[in-house]
Write a protein that holds these residues in place. Structure first.
Motif: not given
Length: 147
Positions: A100, A106-108, A140-142, A144
């Motif tokens: 994080n 952003d996180n994964g 899984d990644t996002k 931000g």
């Protein structure tokens, strides 16, 4: 103006046998932590007549590479965990790695992770980094947004 800093990075590996801090303060090397997809999400097929189609793959597998300074205490913890898990197939491939970045959101998450292999160790004039690579069944990644 937006600012990035590794000061805002939190990362950890968890399993039934350990929780290991891998974020800011864990002596992470300049090269940092990488989340990488293993395969393509799409295959494009074009027929003899020029018409085409896309095939969407369900594959979410990938790899996480964690690069630590040789002197990081996390290296010994990871090696101990590797040795424990490599000796028992019931423990293998059950790690979760989370990341994080609070500055951006952003996180994964990498689930069902297994050590790819023991890291290569180099002893020379200058200390080297130690790269730990994990294969993950689900990655899984996002991304931000910087505020």
């Amino acid at each position: 103006m937006s600012t990035y800093s590794f000061l805002d990075c939190a990362a950890s590996l968890t399993s039934d046998d350990a929780t290991i801090d891998l974020g800011y303060g864990a002596a992470v090397a300049d090269e940092g932590i990488t989340f990488a997809a293993a395969g393509d999400k799409n295959t494009m097929t074009v027929g003899a007549d020029g018409e085409g189609m896309h095939s969407l793959h369900a594959d979410k597998s990938g790899a996480v590479t964690i690069r630590l300074l040789k002197t990081s205490p996390a290296n010994a913890k990871l090696m101990n965990l590797y040795n424990l898990q490599a000796g028992n197939s019931k423990k293998w491939g059950r790690n979760t790695i989370t990341f994080n970045h609070s500055g951006s959101g952003d996180n994964g998450t990498a689930s069902l992770c297994a050590f790819r292999k023991k890291p290569d160790l180099k002893y020379a004039k200058d200390a080297d980094i130690v790269e730990w690579v994990f294969d993950a069944i689900k990655l899984d990644t996002k991304l931000g947004e910087y505020q």
